[in-house]
Scaffold this active site. Structure first.
Site, PDB file in Angstrom:
ATOM      1  CB  CYS A  60     -45.675 -18.473  43.697  1.00 50.55           C
ATOM      2  SG  CYS A  60     -46.824 -19.766  43.173  1.00 50.55           S
ATOM      3  CG  LEU A  61     -46.694 -21.344  49.226  1.00 50.70           C
ATOM      4  CD1 LEU A  61     -47.828 -21.898  50.076  1.00 50.70           C
ATOM      5  CD2 LEU A  61     -45.439 -21.139  50.072  1.00 50.70           C
ATOM      6  CD  GLN A  99     -50.588 -22.768  45.033  1.00 51.79           C
ATOM      7  OE1 GLN A  99     -51.501 -22.236  45.650  1.00 51.79           O
ATOM      8  NE2 GLN A  99     -49.339 -22.370  45.141  1.00 51.79           N
ATOM      9  N   GLY A 148     -51.823 -17.869  51.233  1.00 53.71           N
ATOM     10  CA  GLY A 148     -52.890 -18.368  50.369  1.00 53.71           C
ATOM     11  C   GLY A 148     -52.485 -19.711  49.807  1.00 53.71           C
ATOM     12  CG  HIS A 165     -50.915 -15.425  43.759  1.00 52.05           C
ATOM     13  ND1 HIS A 165     -49.620 -15.022  43.501  1.00 52.05           N
ATOM     14  CD2 HIS A 165     -50.825 -16.760  44.034  1.00 52.05           C
ATOM     15  CE1 HIS A 165     -48.813 -16.063  43.612  1.00 52.05           C
ATOM     16  NE2 HIS A 165     -49.521 -17.128  43.944  1.00 52.05           N
ATOM     17  CD  GLU A 166     -53.570 -18.325  46.511  1.00 52.39           C
ATOM     18  OE1 GLU A 166     -53.494 -19.435  45.973  1.00 52.39           O
ATOM     19  OE2 GLU A 166     -52.591 -17.755  47.026  1.00 52.39           O
ATOM     20  CG  HIS A 201     -52.145 -20.862  42.003  1.00 52.97           C
ATOM     21  ND1 HIS A 201     -51.038 -21.425  41.405  1.00 52.97           N
ATOM     22  CD2 HIS A 201     -51.659 -20.048  42.983  1.00 52.97           C
ATOM     23  CE1 HIS A 201     -49.931 -20.970  41.991  1.00 52.97           C
ATOM     24  NE2 HIS A 201     -50.285 -20.127  42.955  1.00 52.97           N
TER      25      HIS A 201
HETATM   26  O1  K1U Z   1     -50.543 -19.230  46.293  1.00 50.52           O
HETATM   27  C1  K1U Z   1     -49.388 -19.257  46.708  1.00 50.52           C
HETATM   28  O2  K1U Z   1     -48.475 -19.666  46.009  1.00 50.52           O
HETATM   29  C2  K1U Z   1     -49.111 -18.744  48.086  1.00 50.52           C
HETATM   30  C3  K1U Z   1     -48.507 -17.351  48.085  1.00 50.52           C
HETATM   31  C4  K1U Z   1     -49.628 -16.331  48.059  1.00 50.52           C
HETATM   32  C5  K1U Z   1     -49.279 -14.928  47.716  1.00 50.52           C
HETATM   33  C6  K1U Z   1     -48.198 -14.276  48.256  1.00 50.52           C
HETATM   34  C7  K1U Z   1     -47.935 -12.964  47.933  1.00 50.52           C
HETATM   35  C8  K1U Z   1     -48.751 -12.294  47.063  1.00 50.52           C
HETATM   36  C9  K1U Z   1     -49.803 -12.940  46.492  1.00 50.52           C
HETATM   37  C10 K1U Z   1     -50.083 -14.261  46.835  1.00 50.52           C
HETATM   38  C11 K1U Z   1     -47.683 -17.220  49.351  1.00 50.52           C
HETATM   39  O3  K1U Z   1     -48.194 -17.265  50.418  1.00 50.52           O
HETATM   40  S1  K1U Z   1     -45.979 -17.018  49.160  1.00 50.52           S
HETATM   41  C12 K1U Z   1     -45.408 -16.855  50.843  1.00 50.52           C
HETATM   42  C13 K1U Z   1     -45.745 -15.552  51.473  1.00 50.52           C
HETATM   43  O4  K1U Z   1     -46.146 -14.621  50.794  1.00 50.52           O
HETATM   44  C14 K1U Z   1     -45.615 -15.379  52.933  1.00 50.52           C
HETATM   45  C15 K1U Z   1     -45.115 -16.379  53.721  1.00 50.52           C
HETATM   46  C16 K1U Z   1     -44.986 -16.183  55.093  1.00 50.52           C
HETATM   47  C17 K1U Z   1     -45.350 -14.993  55.652  1.00 50.52           C
HETATM   48  C18 K1U Z   1     -45.836 -13.976  54.871  1.00 50.52           C
HETATM   49  C19 K1U Z   1     -45.979 -14.174  53.506  1.00 50.52           C
HETATM   50 ZN    ZN Z   2     -48.869 -19.106  43.979  1.00 49.62          ZN
END
Ligand code: K1U
Ligand code: ZN
Length: 156
Positions: A78-79, A35, A30, A120-121, A124
């Protein structure tokens, strides 16, 4: 806080496509416009598993119409907080209204990881990070780790 879009036009569709490209490159499941420094209520998601065909979703002005009392516990990343993870409890199901890339009003009932990721998004878009849902102790551990990484990067 991010601003609603008036209409999903070519500029917003380009933003949605750029967000998806950045999210896939990260990689992530996401990404919300704030972000990447854009204060608009736009987000993208793709929770398709590795090896499955891509299933991108692009949402503008998402609104939670309804959320379940039942919660789902999920270890979120979270990125915006690299390499930090924490278990967050959120409503296990939610109904979301949004504008799609064609500026059409849509509604989806999300559950499981999709419900977690959309919430989560949307956080943000409201300037809220997942650590806000953790205990003070867990939040401070993560914030101290990130501060240490930043200090080390500054002297590297
Ligand atoms: O919004 C963000 O910071 C992105 C975040 C979204 C998210 C992850 C987990 C739960 C709720 C929301 C991410 O994508 S973190 C990376 C991640 O979860 C992932 C990366 C590669 C493969 C699978 C998952
Ligand atoms: Zn996030």
């Amino acid at each position: 806080m991010s601003q609603p879009v008036e209409k999903v036009d070519d500029a917003i569709r380009r933003l949605m496509d750029d967000l998806l490209e950045t999210m896939y490159a990260a990689p992530g499941i996401g990404l919300a416009a704030p972000q990447v420094g854009v204060q608009k209520r736009v987000l993208v998601l793709d929770i398709a598993k590795d090896g499955s065909p891509p299933a991108p979703l692009q949402l503008a002005n998402p609104e939670i119409l309804w959320a379940a009392d039942e919660t789902l516990l999920y270890e979120e990343g979270c990125l915006s907080l690299p390499d930090q993870y924490g278990e967050v409890a959120r409503p296990a199901r939610a109904k979301i209204r949004y504008l799609d890339p064609e500026n059409e009003i849509r509604e989806i009932e999300a559950e499981g990881l999709l419900a977690t990721c959309i919430q989560h998004e949307i956080d943000h878009l409201n300037g809220v990070l997942f650590v806000a849902h953790l205990s003070t102790l867990k939040r401070n551990i993560i914030l101290r780790k990130l501060a240490k990484v930043k200090r080390l990067q500054a002297i590297a």
